[in-house]
Design a protein around this motif. Structure first.
Motif, PDB file in Angstrom:
ATOM      1  N   ALA A 547      55.907  37.709  53.271  1.00 20.43           N
ATOM      2  CA  ALA A 547      55.496  36.686  52.317  1.00 20.43           C
ATOM      3  C   ALA A 547      55.185  37.269  50.943  1.00 20.43           C
ATOM      4  CB  ALA A 547      54.280  35.934  52.849  1.00 20.43           C
ATOM      5  N   GLU A 548      54.748  38.519  50.906  1.00 20.60           N
ATOM      6  CA  GLU A 548      54.390  39.133  49.633  1.00 20.60           C
ATOM      7  C   GLU A 548      55.614  39.525  48.805  1.00 20.60           C
ATOM      8  OE1 GLU A 548      51.862  42.358  50.680  1.00 20.60           O
ATOM      9  OE2 GLU A 548      50.050  41.117  50.784  1.00 20.60           O
ATOM     10  N   ILE A 549      56.773  39.640  49.431  1.00 20.88           N
ATOM     11  CA  ILE A 549      57.995  39.938  48.679  1.00 20.88           C
ATOM     12  C   ILE A 549      58.409  38.672  47.933  1.00 20.88           C
ATOM     13  CG2 ILE A 549      60.410  40.616  48.862  1.00 20.88           C
ATOM     14  CD1 ILE A 549      59.641  42.255  51.316  1.00 20.88           C
ATOM     15  N   VAL A 550      58.531  38.766  46.622  1.00 21.05           N
ATOM     16  CA  VAL A 550      58.644  37.576  45.778  1.00 21.05           C
ATOM     17  C   VAL A 550      59.952  36.812  45.983  1.00 21.05           C
ATOM     18  CG1 VAL A 550      57.098  38.495  44.028  1.00 21.05           C
ATOM     19  CG2 VAL A 550      59.542  39.008  43.897  1.00 21.05           C
ATOM     20  N   SER A 579      57.204  30.237  60.712  1.00 24.17           N
ATOM     21  CA  SER A 579      56.505  31.421  61.213  1.00 24.17           C
ATOM     22  C   SER A 579      55.574  32.006  60.154  1.00 24.17           C
ATOM     23  CB  SER A 579      57.515  32.476  61.657  1.00 24.17           C
ATOM     24  OG  SER A 579      58.293  32.005  62.740  1.00 24.17           O
ATOM     25  N   LEU A 580      56.042  32.081  58.915  1.00 26.92           N
ATOM     26  CA  LEU A 580      55.193  32.623  57.848  1.00 26.92           C
ATOM     27  C   LEU A 580      53.961  31.767  57.624  1.00 26.92           C
ATOM     28  CD1 LEU A 580      57.850  33.683  55.166  1.00 26.92           C
ATOM     29  CD2 LEU A 580      56.679  35.134  56.818  1.00 26.92           C
ATOM     30  N   ALA A 581      54.090  30.456  57.803  1.00 27.60           N
ATOM     31  CA  ALA A 581      52.976  29.537  57.556  1.00 27.60           C
ATOM     32  C   ALA A 581      51.839  29.714  58.550  1.00 27.60           C
ATOM     33  CB  ALA A 581      53.475  28.099  57.577  1.00 27.60           C
ATOM     34  N   ASP A 585      47.417  32.662  53.742  1.00 25.97           N
ATOM     35  CA  ASP A 585      47.917  33.040  52.420  1.00 25.97           C
ATOM     36  C   ASP A 585      49.387  32.690  52.274  1.00 25.97           C
ATOM     37  OD1 ASP A 585      45.429  33.982  51.819  1.00 25.97           O
ATOM     38  OD2 ASP A 585      45.894  36.091  52.248  1.00 25.97           O
ATOM     39  N   ALA A 586      50.155  32.965  53.314  1.00 27.42           N
ATOM     40  CA  ALA A 586      51.586  32.669  53.250  1.00 27.42           C
ATOM     41  C   ALA A 586      51.826  31.169  53.168  1.00 27.42           C
ATOM     42  CB  ALA A 586      52.298  33.252  54.465  1.00 27.42           C
ATOM     43  N   SER A 587      51.035  30.376  53.890  1.00 28.44           N
ATOM     44  CA  SER A 587      51.185  28.928  53.833  1.00 28.44           C
ATOM     45  C   SER A 587      50.957  28.404  52.423  1.00 28.44           C
ATOM     46  CB  SER A 587      50.201  28.271  54.807  1.00 28.44           C
ATOM     47  OG  SER A 587      50.331  26.873  54.787  1.00 28.44           O
ATOM     48  N   GLU A 588      49.962  28.951  51.741  1.00 24.71           N
ATOM     49  CA  GLU A 588      49.696  28.545  50.359  1.00 24.71           C
ATOM     50  C   GLU A 588      50.810  28.999  49.424  1.00 24.71           C
ATOM     51  OE1 GLU A 588      48.235  26.732  47.255  1.00 24.71           O
ATOM     52  OE2 GLU A 588      47.466  26.515  49.297  1.00 24.71           O
ATOM     53  N   ARG A 589      51.359  30.206  49.658  1.00 27.45           N
ATOM     54  CA  ARG A 589      52.479  30.685  48.830  1.00 27.45           C
ATOM     55  C   ARG A 589      53.685  29.760  48.977  1.00 27.45           C
ATOM     56  NH1 ARG A 589      52.445  36.304  47.300  1.00 27.45           N
ATOM     57  NH2 ARG A 589      50.596  37.393  48.077  1.00 27.45           N
ATOM     58  N   ILE A 590      53.965  29.358  50.197  1.00 27.59           N
ATOM     59  CA  ILE A 590      55.125  28.492  50.438  1.00 27.59           C
ATOM     60  C   ILE A 590      54.918  27.135  49.772  1.00 27.59           C
ATOM     61  CG2 ILE A 590      56.446  27.301  52.229  1.00 27.59           C
ATOM     62  CD1 ILE A 590      55.756  29.666  54.084  1.00 27.59           C
ATOM     63  N   GLY A 591      53.741  26.537  49.988  1.00 26.99           N
ATOM     64  CA  GLY A 591      53.475  25.239  49.384  1.00 26.99           C
ATOM     65  C   GLY A 591      53.447  25.284  47.869  1.00 26.99           C
ATOM     66  N   GLY A 592      53.005  26.407  47.321  1.00 23.89           N
ATOM     67  CA  GLY A 592      52.934  26.546  45.879  1.00 23.89           C
ATOM     68  C   GLY A 592      54.261  26.857  45.212  1.00 23.89           C
ATOM     69  N   THR A 593      55.281  27.150  45.982  1.00 25.72           N
ATOM     70  CA  THR A 593      56.613  27.397  45.425  1.00 25.72           C
ATOM     71  C   THR A 593      57.291  26.059  45.156  1.00 25.72           C
ATOM     72  OG1 THR A 593      56.827  29.467  46.653  1.00 25.72           O
ATOM     73  CG2 THR A 593      58.850  28.495  45.789  1.00 25.72           C
ATOM     74  N   GLY A 594      57.615  25.825  43.913  1.00 23.58           N
ATOM     75  CA  GLY A 594      58.147  24.528  43.519  1.00 23.58           C
ATOM     76  C   GLY A 594      59.377  24.117  44.297  1.00 23.58           C
ATOM     77  N   GLY A 595      59.339  22.917  44.856  1.00 21.40           N
ATOM     78  CA  GLY A 595      60.504  22.347  45.511  1.00 21.40           C
ATOM     79  C   GLY A 595      60.588  22.559  46.996  1.00 21.40           C
ATOM     80  N   LEU A 627      52.740  23.553  57.670  1.00 21.10           N
ATOM     81  CA  LEU A 627      52.220  23.727  56.316  1.00 21.10           C
ATOM     82  C   LEU A 627      51.011  22.821  56.059  1.00 21.10           C
ATOM     83  CD1 LEU A 627      55.578  23.927  54.331  1.00 21.10           C
ATOM     84  CD2 LEU A 627      53.926  25.775  54.645  1.00 21.10           C
ATOM     85  N   ALA A 628      50.994  21.665  56.694  1.00 23.81           N
ATOM     86  CA  ALA A 628      49.882  20.723  56.497  1.00 23.81           C
ATOM     87  C   ALA A 628      48.677  21.039  57.357  1.00 23.81           C
ATOM     88  CB  ALA A 628      50.365  19.300  56.784  1.00 23.81           C
ATOM     89  N   LEU A 629      48.826  21.940  58.308  1.00 26.22           N
ATOM     90  CA  LEU A 629      47.731  22.255  59.228  1.00 26.22           C
ATOM     91  C   LEU A 629      46.632  23.030  58.502  1.00 26.22           C
ATOM     92  CD1 LEU A 629      46.672  22.228  62.160  1.00 26.22           C
ATOM     93  CD2 LEU A 629      47.886  24.398  62.505  1.00 26.22           C
ATOM     94  N   GLU A 630      45.447  22.430  58.420  1.00 21.87           N
ATOM     95  CA  GLU A 630      44.267  23.065  57.821  1.00 21.87           C
ATOM     96  C   GLU A 630      44.542  23.561  56.395  1.00 21.87           C
ATOM     97  OE1 GLU A 630      42.875  26.097  60.406  1.00 21.87           O
ATOM     98  OE2 GLU A 630      42.371  24.724  62.034  1.00 21.87           O
ATOM     99  N   ASN A 631      45.346  22.826  55.657  1.00 18.39           N
ATOM    100  CA  ASN A 631      45.649  23.203  54.276  1.00 18.39           C
ATOM    101  C   ASN A 631      45.604  21.940  53.405  1.00 18.39           C
ATOM    102  OD1 ASN A 631      47.141  23.914  51.804  1.00 18.39           O
ATOM    103  ND2 ASN A 631      47.631  25.806  52.890  1.00 18.39           N
ATOM    104  N   LYS A 632      44.496  21.732  52.723  1.00 22.27           N
ATOM    105  CA  LYS A 632      44.321  20.527  51.919  1.00 22.27           C
ATOM    106  C   LYS A 632      45.312  20.456  50.767  1.00 22.27           C
ATOM    107  CE  LYS A 632      39.429  19.702  52.882  1.00 22.27           C
ATOM    108  NZ  LYS A 632      38.086  19.493  52.292  1.00 22.27           N
TER     109      LYS A 632
END
Length: 829
Positions: A547-550, A579-581, A585-595, A627-632
């Motif tokens: 997940a840390e690899i951009v 799997s990453l979600a 931290d990875a779940s937030e990275r995925i959700g924060g990536t536009g689109g 992605l929606a699990l425990e992530n407001k």
């Protein structure tokens, strides 16, 4: 809208297909339930496209074709040793009995006959011992494949003509070598296949400067062979002349010195005749099997070695024959093609290395010989180490050897035990990483579109072939949990794998994209998916690093956006996101990536689909639920996209309702305060949910009960009564179903582990501030079932998701706390 009037016809037409797909899906394994396999080291859904390991029936008594050659070598060696033994005996007899005992009394013709026979037989035996050496040396170069043929023994004129041509070829080649050296380039070898080494190849050594066509090993062996045949024929002629004529000279009366001369001479000539006859018989047998019966060609065909196989077969035969002649006649029987090829791999000669690699590659790909070949390679540590070492050979002239070793290792890694041996070799992962060539500056060429991604000096080097093989090896190694950790710990390997997942719009949508490039992207996604779904602490660390690899999430976003023609790639990308979600931290990275969330919703709520697209939709639903699990923040992003109404409608579609219910439950759970008004639309789904609880079973029932326990909190009791009336079901009927669920699932199965938790949550809501429902549940025996729940709870019911058999995201409220809350309602009533 999913249920719009314009799509009603399509919806009705696809109901049977959707029902079939939904039934298949409900039997599948997701991240919301524990997954185990035979060894417990990883989950079962690690690689949906990987071939299942099914034990195949071994070929059993498939006779190795090379046994015919070792038996042939044994028979030749028996004749050779018998002839040599008779020759030795005849030589001793002549020197001790005849020449040594009464040479003076011999007749003049007998003396010279014996002398000539001894000389030519001694020369023949000497030539025979060295002819084998020269023949053996002549097979050391692959360049001799078209020259060193046994058929040329029948025509010396043909050999002379080829020899004359080789004089000119050798001269022009030497000129080219000198010019190449002056220009600063490495000279090519005479055969034009490999670069020159610092050592001579024995088959090409010119012993005299102006007669190189004669004085090279392959021609010397022919000369020696013809001299032996001439010597044997001469010996036969001379011996027969003396035996038939018996003119051994007159014996005078009383001359006791000559009385045994006739018998002694007959014995000698008989031994000489037998020796020469055996030798000629051996040569006849040789010619019969090799030239007329074509035993070498037949064995080559049975071994499936292809056009390059003849030189390998010939070399194997000479090795076996040498062992039979030089040692015990049974030594050659201990040889086989696989062991022979493994020995060639360890050679310093490029020709021998290539020969061994070709044999092992052919046998590894053969359905008949693959199992035994891979087993023998796997137990030979030195062979595995040599193959791994060859992966680092980047010289363009060694490309075929490197390619063959990569293919062999890709087959070897397919066996679990062998994959552990490969990965256990120091530096193995670094060697495999060297196969992967990535150029971020220029993408892969598509039928002339785009820049070249291969460096100019090596424009014909098969970089993409090696990329594919490297990813294939990694994919097979990643089936083992420990190997996944080694892959992650190899410096620079993860970024390389992720770079191969890059597939822009041009690659995904262009009609003439080579299938090999799409396959490379698919292989990289498969490897990345297996790494991301690794269990335990190793998996946690791998998911963090991935997940840390951009480039990871952005590459997958391109697949979701432009990969409509490649649903298998989309499915793999979505499973990686799922799997990453598992990590916050990875779940937030995925959700924060536009689109990302938008594309997942578009895929999940898409109308009209094929079976492969249906699998992508279910995968997208699982990713959204994760992605929606425990992530407001991710829940808010889903609501901002206006997906609530469509998710409610998705509950009516059998293929989508499981994950639609999970997504809606998460939205109701984590956004009850800030987005209360926006979530009021979920109440429209309550009638569908109530009917689902009553009519469905197992996993579908679990998710419907879980959604109901959250959705009812948005309604008053008056509104809930209206919903029950709309569903055509009474509250007492629902209460009875809930109690029956607790009775039926005293020990919840792994496929729906939270069904009792959700049931108790819904029962608590129905009883809170409602004395009538408390009385109904009391009469149905809910208290006893709750007491039983306290005695049968397990860790399985305490987690929201699982990584293999490891529970993740522990539920905030324990099941014991839920039971105590329900029992307190009974007490207060």
């Amino acid at each position: 809208m999913v249920h719009s009037s314009s799509d009603e016809g399509d919806f009705q037409l696809n109901m049977n297909e959707l029902k079939r797909l939904s039934d298949a899906y409900t039997q599948s394994i997701t991240i919301f339930e524990p997954q185990t396999n035979s060894n417990g080291s990883s989950n079962e859904k690690r690689d949906s496209s990987a071939t299942t390991s099914i034990p195949r029936k071994r070929p059993g008594l498939v006779r190795a074709p090379e046994k015919r050659l070792t038996l042939f070598a044994l028979r030749l060696a028996v004749l050779e040793k018998a002839a040599t033994g008779l020759g030795t005996l005849g030589f001793i007899w002549a020197t001790v009995v005849l020449l040594g005992g009464f040479a003076i009394t011999l007749d003049k013709t007998d003396f010279w006959f014996i002398t000539v026979i001894l000389l030519i037989e001694g020369g023949r035996i000497f030539g025979r011992s060295h002819e084998l050496e020269w023949q053996h040396q002549a097979t050391w170069s692959l360049a001799d494949a078209g020259i060193n043929s046994f058929r040329l023994l029948k025509s010396s004129s043909n050999s002379v003509w080829k020899g004359l041509k080789s004089v000119f070829r050798l001269k022009t080649t030497n000129d080219r070598q000198i010019k190449g050296t002056i220009r600063g380039k490495r000279p090519e070898r005479w055969d034009g296949q490999h670069l020159a080494t610092r050592r001579w190849t024995s088959s090409d050594v010119p012993f005299l400067p102006y007669a190189s066509w004669v004085f090279v090993s392959r021609n010397i062996s022919k000369i020696l062979q013809w001299l032996q045949i001439v010597a044997a024929i001469t010996c036969v002629v001379l011996s027969l002349m003396k035996i038939t004529r018996r003119n051994f000279g007159e014996i005078e009366k009383g001359d006791t010195d000559k009385r045994n001369r006739k018998a002694a001479l007959l014995i000698f000539y008989g031994l000489a005749l037998a020796e020469a006859s055996l030798f000629l018989l051996e040569k006849f047998y040789w010619e019969l099997k090799v030239i007329y019966c074509k035993i070498l060609e037949k064995v080559n065909e049975e071994c499936e070695l292809g056009p390059y196989g003849m030189v390998s077969i010939r070399r194997f035969f000479y090795d076996a024959y040498s062992r039979c002649v030089e040692g015990s006649v049974f030594d050659g029987l201990k040889m086989d093609m696989v062991s022979f090829a493994i020995e060639l791999l360890s050679s310093e000669s490029p020709d021998e290395q290539l020969m061994g690699a070709r044999i092992l590659q052919s046998f590894s790909l053969s359905e008949r010989f693959a199992d035994d070949t891979l087993q023998k390679i796997g137990v030979t540590v030195s062979a595995v180490e040599r193959l791994v070492e060859m992966l680092n050979w980047k010289d363009p002239q060694e490309e075929e050897i490197r390619h063959a070793s990569a293919i062999i290792l890709s087959k070897l890694a397919g066996k679990t035990q062998n994959s552990l041996r490969v990965a256990g070799i120091p530096g193995a992962m670094e060697s495999i990483s060297s196969l992967l060539y990535v150029s971020r500056i220029s993408g892969p060429p598509i039928d002339g579109i785009g820049e070249k991604s291969i460096i100019a000096d090596h424009e014909h080097y098969g970089f993409w072939t090696f990329n594919h093989l490297g990813l294939l090896i990694l994919k097979k190694l990643a089936r083992d949990h420990d190997n996944c950790g080694k892959i992650g710990n190899t410096r620079g390997l993860l970024p390389k794998i992720i770079d191969f997942t890059c597939a822009g719009e041009r690659l995904l949508k262009h009609e003439s994209v080579p299938r090999s490039q799409i396959m490379t992207v698919k292989r990289s996604l498969q490897v990345l998916k297996m790494l991301a779904s690794t269990t335990g602490n190793t998996g946690k660390q791998l998911r963090k690093e991935i997940a840390e690899i951009v480039f990871t999430v952005s590459n997958i976003r391109d697949l979701l956006k432009h990969g409509e023609k490649h649903p298998d790639l989309q499915k793999l990308g979505i499973e990686i996101l799922t799997s990453l979600a598992m990590e916050d931290d990875a779940s937030e990275r995925i959700g924060g990536t536009g689109g990302i969330i938008r594309e997942l919703l578009n895929i999940f709520l898409k109308i009209g689909m094929t079976e492969s697209e249906a699998q992508v939709r279910t995968a997208a639903g699982e990713a959204l639920a994760m992605l929606a699990l425990e992530n407001k923040q991710n829940c808010r992003r889903i609501l901002k996209l206006g997906a609530l109404e469509k998710l409610v409608e998705a509950l009516k579609i059998s293929l989508l309702r499981v994950h639609a219910a999970r997504i809606l439950r998460n939205l109701c759970t984590y956004l009850t305060e800030d987005y209360f008004l926006n979530l009021n639309g979920v109440t429209a789904a309550v009638p569908t949910v109530i009917r689902g609880i009553v009519s469905e079973e197992d996993k579908l029932q679990e998710v419907m009960v879980g959604l109901a326990a959250r959705a009812f909190k948005f309604m008053t009791y008056e509104e809930s009564n209206i919903m029950f009336e709309s569903a055509g079901i009474k509250e007492c009927e629902l209460a009875d179903v809930l109690v029956q669920v607790l009775k039926k699932h005293q020990y919840p199965p792994a496929r729906f582990p939270r069904i009792r938790r959700f049931t108790i949550e819904l029962a608590i809501w129905m009883m809170r501030d409602n004395v009538t429902n408390i009385s109904i549940f009391k009469n149905l025996g809910l208290e006893n079932e709750l007491e039983n729940v306290l005695n049968t709870t397990s860790e399985l019911e305490s987690f929201n998701i699982f990584s293999g058999t490891v529970g993740l995201r522990r539920c905030r409220t324990t099941i014991h706390a839920l039971v105590e809350t329900a029992l307190k309602l009974f007490e207060d009533a």
